[in-house]
Design an enzyme around this catalytic site. Structure first.
Site, short mmCIF file in Angstrom:
data_model
loop_
_atom_site.label_atom_id
_atom_site.label_comp_id
_atom_site.label_asym_id
_atom_site.label_seq_id
_atom_site.Cartn_x
_atom_site.Cartn_y
_atom_site.Cartn_z
N TYR A 180 81.70 26.22 33.59
CA TYR A 180 82.13 24.82 33.68
C TYR A 180 82.25 24.37 35.13
O TYR A 180 82.09 23.20 35.44
CB TYR A 180 83.47 24.67 32.96
CG TYR A 180 83.75 23.29 32.46
CD1 TYR A 180 82.78 22.55 31.80
CD2 TYR A 180 85.01 22.72 32.61
CE1 TYR A 180 83.04 21.28 31.32
CE2 TYR A 180 85.29 21.45 32.13
CZ TYR A 180 84.30 20.74 31.49
OH TYR A 180 84.56 19.48 31.01
N ALA A 181 82.53 25.31 36.04
CA ALA A 181 82.67 24.96 37.46
C ALA A 181 81.31 24.89 38.16
O ALA A 181 81.24 24.50 39.32
CB ALA A 181 83.55 25.98 38.17
N ASN A 192 83.24 32.66 31.59
CA ASN A 192 82.37 32.74 32.76
C ASN A 192 83.18 32.68 34.05
O ASN A 192 83.35 33.68 34.73
CB ASN A 192 81.33 31.62 32.73
CG ASN A 192 80.17 31.86 33.67
OD1 ASN A 192 80.34 32.41 34.75
ND2 ASN A 192 78.98 31.45 33.28
N ASP A 193 83.70 31.50 34.38
CA ASP A 193 84.39 31.32 35.65
C ASP A 193 85.61 32.22 35.79
O ASP A 193 85.93 32.66 36.90
CB ASP A 193 84.82 29.86 35.82
CG ASP A 193 83.63 28.91 35.79
OD1 ASP A 193 82.58 29.27 36.34
OD2 ASP A 193 83.76 27.81 35.20
N ILE A 194 86.29 32.50 34.69
CA ILE A 194 87.53 33.27 34.76
C ILE A 194 87.28 34.77 34.97
O ILE A 194 88.23 35.53 35.15
CB ILE A 194 88.40 33.06 33.51
CG1 ILE A 194 87.67 33.53 32.25
CG2 ILE A 194 88.81 31.60 33.39
CD1 ILE A 194 88.51 33.49 30.99
#
Length: 465
Positions: A432-433, A392-394
């Site tokens: 996660y962020a 997701n965040d990456i």
């Protein structure tokens, strides 16, 4: 003669540990690197036993057997998704060992010459303080990774001043400790261990969940310096060298991880000093809006088979679902059909440095099709399908075009530049962020919802059909 052989054994073990680190730097040589480390540790244990009084061998043998059984049991049972928390708790053992060695050395220092006492006391004090920070910090990291403590950073008002105050108190206690005659400085040493233990808790509590991969690497560095400090206390050259290797390599890895997340290395090392980085999003900008287009496994299988080039981006969701073996079968079918397949690995994918690399290696996915972000990011524009599995965040484009985003400036994989992007997720939850992802609403993005293992199995069945 005996002393010379022990010295040679220590040198050989040190060389093997260095070779082990070198081997672990590449997937192709990682297995060999592990063996170098194992052999080096066996040599070190044998040399240590040889240097001991034979009367202590039964005790040493007993604790080694118990420790080996516990370690083997944990290693056999732990899942890949739980590996980061296992590493964190193992770091705490190193820190606790340094604390216990410090107190034991101090209470049994009768044989230390008077002219060496000052240096010896400083070694003990530093070792105990580093060990205490490592112990408590690693326990908090373990609890955060396990989910027992929330991932949000715990920000006390004036926390930087509190940290500086505890540091000043520790220095004062250190001065009082080294000035105390005999072993009368024990109360000061205990007080310093307590203060630095609280400092370790405060450091890690102030770091957000998004930065936990860096924290694991950072604590690895702390544990190395704690081990090195224990080596100075015990006058053990091998422990000094080994600790320095772990400490320096962990610090370098932490720096690399911080670059991969656009975090300040100094800030993370100091528990967020001077920055609010790592806090979950309370997005000040407007939330992404648009229509999400979903796709099923059969359609995805057809897209993959018709593509000439596919880049797969694995994430933590792949590890949770244990879908890597089914994915490996999909890759075999695609390659057999003439499709060029590559994997793109972000430096902080997963919950541990190298997490995704180990996961793919476990499924026997060829090393030569696995690439780091810097090596492959420019290839997405010439790719037919980018396939994101549980990440997701990456892959969040807001890191590049939204300066108000908490992850602004973080290097990400440019999956949206491919002709088509398929994103596999259980639902629309943020990563996660805690940051929403505009990728999901782009015109060339298709969302494939469901458990990664189940969905990849469906894709595999459709391809075989």
């Amino acid at each position: 003669m005996k002393t010379g052989l022990i010295t040679i054994a220590y040198i050989a073990a040190s060389a093997l540990f260095i070779l082990s680190l070198g081997g672990l730097s590449r997937q192709e040589t990682a297995r060999r690197g592990n063996w170098y480390g194992i052999i080096g540790m066996l040599i070190a244990l044998a040399a240590t036993a040889a240097a001991m009084n034979p009367s202590g061998w039964p005790i040493l043998g007993g604790v080694l057997i118990v420790g080996a059984l516990i370690g083997a049991t944990l290693a056999a049972r732990v899942q890949m998704t739980s590996m980061p928390e296992l590493v964190a708790i193992l770091h705490s053992f190193v820190g606790l060992a340094a604390v216990l060695v410090g107190f034991g050395t101090y209470l049994g220092e009768a044989a230390i010459p008077q002219e060496e006492l000052l240096v010896h006391h400083i070694e003990i004090f530093i070792g105990v303080c580093i060990g205490s920070i490592t112990f408590t910090g690693s326990v908090i990291a373990f609890l955060k990774l396990r989910g027992s403590i929330g991932g949000k950073p715990f920000m006390l008002p004036g926390r930087h001043l509190i940290n500086l105050l505890m540091l000043a108190v520790t220095i004062v206690l250190g001065v009082l400790y080294v000035m105390a005659p005999g072993v009368t400085g024990n109360p000061y040493l205990i007080a310093a261990a307590v203060v630095t233990g609280i400092l370790g808790i405060h450091f890690i509590m102030a770091i957000g969940g998004a930065d936990m991969p860096v924290v694991v690497s950072m604590l690895n560095s702390y544990s190395g310096w704690a081990a090195s400090a224990a080596g100075f206390m015990l006058s053990n050259d091998l422990l000094i060298i080994t600790g320095a290797l772990v400490g320096s390599s962990g610090a370098i890895l932490s720096y690399i991880m911080c670059k991969g997340m656009n975090r300040s290395f100094v800030s993370v090392m100091l528990g967020g000093f001077g920055t609010e980085g790592g806090t979950p999003a309370t997005a000040s900008g407007s939330a992404p809006a648009g229509e999400v287009r979903s796709v099923d496994a059969e359609h995805t299988a057809e897209m993959l088979k018709q593509a000439k080039k596919v880049i797969i981006v694995p994430g933590y969701g792949l590890a949770v679902a244990q879908a890597q073996h089914s994915l490996a079968e999909v890759v075999k079918i695609l390659k057999a059909g003439g499709t060029e397949v590559k994997f793109a690995i972000h430096p902080v994918a997963g919950r541990l440095p190298g997490h995704m690399n180990v996961l793919l290696a476990e499924a026997n996915i060829p090393y030569d099709i696995v690439f780091e972000m810097e090596e492959i990011n420019d290839e997405f524009s010439g790719t037919d399908v980018s396939w994101v599995i549980g990440a997701n965040d990456i892959v969040n484009p807001s890191a590049l075009d939204d300066p108000t985003s908490p992850i602004a400036g973080m290097p990400v994989l440019h999956v949206w530049e491919a002709r088509d992007t398929v994103v596999m997720k259980r639902g629309m939850a943020s990563g996660y962020a805690g940051v929403d992802n505009p990728l999901f609403y782009m015109d060339n993005t298709l969302m494939l919802f469901g458990d990664a293992k189940k969905v990849v199995d469906e894709i595999l069945t459709a391809m075989r059909g």
